[in-house]
Design a protein around this motif. Structure first.
Motif, PDB file in Angstrom:
ATOM      1  N   VAL A 171       0.835  -1.201   0.000  1.00  0.00           N
ATOM      2  CA  VAL A 171       0.000   0.000   0.000  1.00  0.00           C
ATOM      3  C   VAL A 171       0.872   1.254   0.000  1.00  0.00           C
ATOM      4  O   VAL A 171       0.574   2.239  -0.692  1.00  0.00           O
ATOM      5  CB  VAL A 171      -0.961  -0.020   1.201  1.00  0.00           C
ATOM      6  CG1 VAL A 171      -1.719   1.274   1.289  1.00  0.00           C
ATOM      7  CG2 VAL A 171      -1.925  -1.162   1.066  1.00  0.00           C
TER       8      VAL A 171
ATOM      9  N   VAL B  40       0.769   4.421  -2.626  1.00  0.00           N
ATOM     10  CA  VAL B  40       0.693   5.840  -2.285  1.00  0.00           C
ATOM     11  C   VAL B  40       1.696   6.615  -3.117  1.00  0.00           C
ATOM     12  O   VAL B  40       1.401   7.671  -3.675  1.00  0.00           O
ATOM     13  CB  VAL B  40       0.961   6.051  -0.785  1.00  0.00           C
ATOM     14  CG1 VAL B  40       1.082   7.526  -0.479  1.00  0.00           C
ATOM     15  CG2 VAL B  40      -0.127   5.443   0.050  1.00  0.00           C
TER      16      VAL B  40
ATOM     17  N   ALA C 174       0.819   6.842  -6.839  1.00  0.00           N
ATOM     18  CA  ALA C 174      -0.169   7.899  -7.097  1.00  0.00           C
ATOM     19  C   ALA C 174       0.523   9.242  -7.253  1.00  0.00           C
ATOM     20  O   ALA C 174       0.040  10.114  -7.984  1.00  0.00           O
ATOM     21  CB  ALA C 174      -1.190   7.949  -5.965  1.00  0.00           C
TER      22      ALA C 174
ATOM     23  N   VAL D  81       3.668  19.032  -2.243  1.00  0.00           N
ATOM     24  CA  VAL D  81       2.702  18.928  -1.148  1.00  0.00           C
ATOM     25  C   VAL D  81       2.265  17.477  -0.955  1.00  0.00           C
ATOM     26  O   VAL D  81       2.263  16.950   0.161  1.00  0.00           O
ATOM     27  CB  VAL D  81       1.480  19.829  -1.425  1.00  0.00           C
ATOM     28  CG1 VAL D  81       0.375  19.547  -0.450  1.00  0.00           C
ATOM     29  CG2 VAL D  81       1.877  21.284  -1.340  1.00  0.00           C
ATOM     30  N   TYR D  82       1.928  16.816  -2.092  1.00  0.00           N
ATOM     31  CA  TYR D  82       1.478  15.425  -1.961  1.00  0.00           C
ATOM     32  C   TYR D  82       2.603  14.528  -1.469  1.00  0.00           C
ATOM     33  O   TYR D  82       2.368  13.583  -0.722  1.00  0.00           O
ATOM     34  CB  TYR D  82       0.935  14.907  -3.297  1.00  0.00           C
ATOM     35  CG  TYR D  82       0.423  13.490  -3.198  1.00  0.00           C
ATOM     36  CD1 TYR D  82      -0.779  13.220  -2.571  1.00  0.00           C
ATOM     37  CD2 TYR D  82       1.165  12.425  -3.676  1.00  0.00           C
ATOM     38  CE1 TYR D  82      -1.235  11.936  -2.442  1.00  0.00           C
ATOM     39  CE2 TYR D  82       0.715  11.130  -3.553  1.00  0.00           C
ATOM     40  CZ  TYR D  82      -0.489  10.893  -2.931  1.00  0.00           C
ATOM     41  OH  TYR D  82      -0.926   9.624  -2.796  1.00  0.00           O
TER      42      TYR D  82
ATOM     43  N   LEU E  31       4.945  15.219   0.680  1.00  0.00           N
ATOM     44  CA  LEU E  31       5.011  15.288   2.146  1.00  0.00           C
ATOM     45  C   LEU E  31       3.837  14.553   2.776  1.00  0.00           C
ATOM     46  O   LEU E  31       3.978  13.868   3.786  1.00  0.00           O
ATOM     47  CB  LEU E  31       5.026  16.749   2.594  1.00  0.00           C
ATOM     48  CG  LEU E  31       6.328  17.455   2.231  1.00  0.00           C
ATOM     49  CD1 LEU E  31       6.222  18.932   2.467  1.00  0.00           C
ATOM     50  CD2 LEU E  31       7.452  16.883   3.051  1.00  0.00           C
ATOM     51  N   PHE E  32       2.670  14.687   2.144  1.00  0.00           N
ATOM     52  CA  PHE E  32       1.486  13.987   2.626  1.00  0.00           C
ATOM     53  C   PHE E  32       1.697  12.475   2.561  1.00  0.00           C
ATOM     54  O   PHE E  32       1.367  11.743   3.495  1.00  0.00           O
ATOM     55  CB  PHE E  32       0.299  14.403   1.756  1.00  0.00           C
ATOM     56  CG  PHE E  32      -1.013  14.264   2.429  1.00  0.00           C
ATOM     57  CD1 PHE E  32      -1.386  15.148   3.416  1.00  0.00           C
ATOM     58  CD2 PHE E  32      -1.878  13.252   2.074  1.00  0.00           C
ATOM     59  CE1 PHE E  32      -2.597  15.023   4.035  1.00  0.00           C
ATOM     60  CE2 PHE E  32      -3.094  13.113   2.703  1.00  0.00           C
ATOM     61  CZ  PHE E  32      -3.451  14.010   3.683  1.00  0.00           C
TER      62      PHE E  32
ATOM     63  N   ALA F 222       3.982  11.282   5.252  1.00  0.00           N
ATOM     64  CA  ALA F 222       3.267  11.173   6.521  1.00  0.00           C
ATOM     65  C   ALA F 222       2.370   9.944   6.537  1.00  0.00           C
ATOM     66  O   ALA F 222       2.193   9.304   7.560  1.00  0.00           O
ATOM     67  CB  ALA F 222       2.444  12.427   6.777  1.00  0.00           C
ATOM     68  N   ALA F 223       1.802   9.578   5.362  1.00  0.00           N
ATOM     69  CA  ALA F 223       0.918   8.415   5.312  1.00  0.00           C
ATOM     70  C   ALA F 223       1.725   7.121   5.356  1.00  0.00           C
ATOM     71  O   ALA F 223       1.229   6.088   5.789  1.00  0.00           O
ATOM     72  CB  ALA F 223       0.065   8.457   4.055  1.00  0.00           C
TER      73      ALA F 223
ATOM     74  N   PRO G  77       2.661   5.399   9.291  1.00  0.00           N
ATOM     75  CA  PRO G  77       1.824   4.362   9.916  1.00  0.00           C
ATOM     76  C   PRO G  77       1.780   3.059   9.133  1.00  0.00           C
ATOM     77  O   PRO G  77       1.743   1.988   9.720  1.00  0.00           O
ATOM     78  CB  PRO G  77       0.437   5.005   9.997  1.00  0.00           C
ATOM     79  CG  PRO G  77       0.469   6.185   9.137  1.00  0.00           C
ATOM     80  CD  PRO G  77       1.892   6.635   9.044  1.00  0.00           C
ATOM     81  N   LEU G  78       1.831   3.144   7.785  1.00  0.00           N
ATOM     82  CA  LEU G  78       1.702   1.931   6.981  1.00  0.00           C
ATOM     83  C   LEU G  78       2.889   0.999   7.161  1.00  0.00           C
ATOM     84  O   LEU G  78       2.746  -0.216   7.134  1.00  0.00           O
ATOM     85  CB  LEU G  78       1.598   2.297   5.496  1.00  0.00           C
ATOM     86  CG  LEU G  78       0.208   2.687   5.048  1.00  0.00           C
ATOM     87  CD1 LEU G  78       0.242   3.227   3.645  1.00  0.00           C
ATOM     88  CD2 LEU G  78      -0.692   1.474   5.102  1.00  0.00           C
TER      89      LEU G  78
ATOM     90  N   ILE H 285       3.925   1.416  11.938  1.00  0.00           N
ATOM     91  CA  ILE H 285       3.008   1.246  13.072  1.00  0.00           C
ATOM     92  C   ILE H 285       2.036   0.089  12.859  1.00  0.00           C
ATOM     93  O   ILE H 285       1.993  -0.846  13.649  1.00  0.00           O
ATOM     94  CB  ILE H 285       2.231   2.556  13.330  1.00  0.00           C
ATOM     95  CG1 ILE H 285       3.223   3.674  13.597  1.00  0.00           C
ATOM     96  CG2 ILE H 285       1.306   2.389  14.513  1.00  0.00           C
ATOM     97  CD1 ILE H 285       2.594   5.023  13.710  1.00  0.00           C
ATOM     98  N   LEU H 286       1.281   0.117  11.746  1.00  0.00           N
ATOM     99  CA  LEU H 286       0.221  -0.879  11.575  1.00  0.00           C
ATOM    100  C   LEU H 286       0.726  -2.320  11.593  1.00  0.00           C
ATOM    101  O   LEU H 286       0.129  -3.164  12.258  1.00  0.00           O
ATOM    102  CB  LEU H 286      -0.549  -0.613  10.285  1.00  0.00           C
ATOM    103  CG  LEU H 286      -1.488   0.580  10.348  1.00  0.00           C
ATOM    104  CD1 LEU H 286      -2.198   0.756   9.037  1.00  0.00           C
ATOM    105  CD2 LEU H 286      -2.503   0.372  11.453  1.00  0.00           C
TER     106      LEU H 286
END
Lengths: 226, 221
Positions: free
Chosen positions: A125, A129, A132, A152-153, A155-156, A159-160, A163-164, A167-168
């Motif tokens: 996943v 990201v 995309a 911008v995307y 950096l987004f 950040a996404a 967790p992927l 953390i998860l």
């Protein structure tokens, strides 16, 4: 003046030679040296030298990409945008290689290349990201807008990705070495023979990624200037 | 600043109420989705497994959220955006839109829950925790999708682009929500699911902070 320029040139080629030497060492020592016999993983433990550095390299390259995205947003120079984009490209290649090497390993250790393990899914996943990101870049025709929205995307996405990847997978049971009681990284840490190959391997692969990115950036700058 | 956010938020609500077709469309979309799920799975009192129920619920909510909340910026006309630009700071506009999409998703999920209870049964045991779950996930969806719709609105093919960028980013939120919902269906109490709830909150705060810092750069063009 001339001498300092020479010194800079030496430094510029030095790390590339270092990368080649480290990778030659990784490939020979990684395949030939003794490894500890752990249950389940056995000889496939050697994937540590090729599979794990891919993820270290990917995170490093994505970090550089995000860092350059910040630099682009702060001063708007197109050079940083090229850096950011090319780091992301190499990062995606590293991630894909990480998934492929992991699948080869899983095929022998778990019995099938895609086991639906949380770590595999998280990594896949995270790559989506970033893929995309390239679609976004491709669908904006205005160069300046593409660069800014891309940053911008980027950096987004960074950040996404945290967790992927970090953390998860740790919240769920996993068969991946290092979690759920499977032999993993902490065990290798006790083994100095593996450490002697693993750390050079990580450094070598990261330098190699930097080198590829460097070449791509130079090609890009030449095509833009001509 | 609070005043500006509140005013912008109220303006969103008013314009939504005036264009009733959007809200009605939302309700109909949700109803048809739940009805399809009902007629393909839930007929003749077939008892749904906890995992299937929660996956179905969140997938339907996700698709409705994409359709409606994602429009946050895509639907706006250029003139209005220009007008905002001369009037308010980008941060307050983003916050107003996020609060609005949070409430819309919340409203949507509660409506979805009611429809699910009528057609597919309501296996949820810890209702309070489930409400908390819905609120947290709506906040996450709201903030993420608003930000992505702001990015996508600048590109040509915005709706496709929003889906392409949105799905991978939203998957981690979706997985956590489904896991939390399974816990509430099994009635495990709050301590069993506090991990997931805290992670959802953390993801929400992370996207909120990142969006708040980055939005001015999108806004400039």
């Amino acid at each position: 003046m001339n001498r300092s320029k020479d010194g800079y040139k030496k430094l510029q080629t030095g790390w590339k030679i270092l990368s080649i030497l480290l990778l030659v060492y990784t490939c020979t020592a990684g395949l030939l040296m003794e490894v500890p016999r752990l249950s389940i993983v056995n000889e496939s433990i050697r994937a540590l030298y090729f599979h794990v550095p891919m993820w270290f390299g990917m995170v490093f390259l994505f970090f550089m990409s995000a860092f350059n995205a910040i630099r682009y947003l702060r001063n708007g120079s197109a050079f940083y945008d090229i850096l950011s984009r090319e780091f992301a490209t190499t990062g995606v290649v590293y991630g894909a290689l990480g998934i492929v090497t992991g699948m080869i390993w899983a095929n022998y250790t778990w019995g099938s290349p895609w086991h639906g393990d949380p770590k595999q899914n998280g990594a896949a996943v995270a790559l989506l990201v970033y893929l995309a990101y390239f679609i976004l870049r491709g669908s904006l025709s205005n160069d300046e807008q593409s660069a800014r929205l891309g940053a911008v995307y980027n950096l987004f996405a960074f950040a996404a990705m945290i967790p992927l990847i970090f953390i998860l997978p740790r919240m769920a049971d996993s068969m991946h070495p290092g979690s759920g009681g499977n032999p993993g990284f902490n065990m290798y840490d006790l083994d100095n023979r593996m450490r002697m190959v693993f750390y050079p391997a990580v450094l070598g692969w990261i330098l190699f990624g930097l080198w590829i990115t460097d070449l791509r950036i130079r090609i890009k700058r030449l095509t833009i200037n001509s | 600043m609070y005043r500006v956010v509140l005013d912008l938020f109220l303006k969103e609500v008013k314009s939504e109420i005036r264009q009733q077709s959007v809200l009605a469309g939302l309700a109909l979309y949700l109803f048809s989705a739940v009805y399809i799920a009902y007629s393909s799975l839930g007929l003749r009192g077939f008892n749904l497994d906890a995992r299937i129920w929660s996956a179905l619920f969140w997938i339907i909510i996700l698709f409705s959220a994409f359709g409606i909340v994602g429009k946050g910026f895509i639907g706006e006309r250029k003139g209005i955006l220009l007008y905002y630009h001369s009037l308010v700071s980008p941060g307050s506009l983003l916050l107003a839109k996020m609060i609005y999409s949070f409430l819309l998703t919340l409203f949507l999920s509660i409506g979805g829950w009611l429809m699910f209870s009528v057609l597919l049964g309501n296996p949820v045991q810890d209702k309070g925790i489930f409400l908390l779950n819905i609120a947290l996930s709506s906040a996450c969806f709201g903030s993420t999708l608003t930000m992505l719709s702001a990015i996508a609105s600048k590109a040509g093919n915005s709706n496709v682009l929003l889906a392409v960028m949105g799905f991978p980013v939203v998957i981690s939120i979706l997985l956590l929500s489904v896991r939390l919902t399974v816990n509430t269906i099994d009635g495990l109490g709050f301590y069993a699911s506090s991990d997931e709830a805290l992670t959802l909150l953390a993801i929400h705060l992370l996207t909120l902070a990142v969006s708040y810092l980055l939005f001015p750069y999108i806004w400039r063009s």
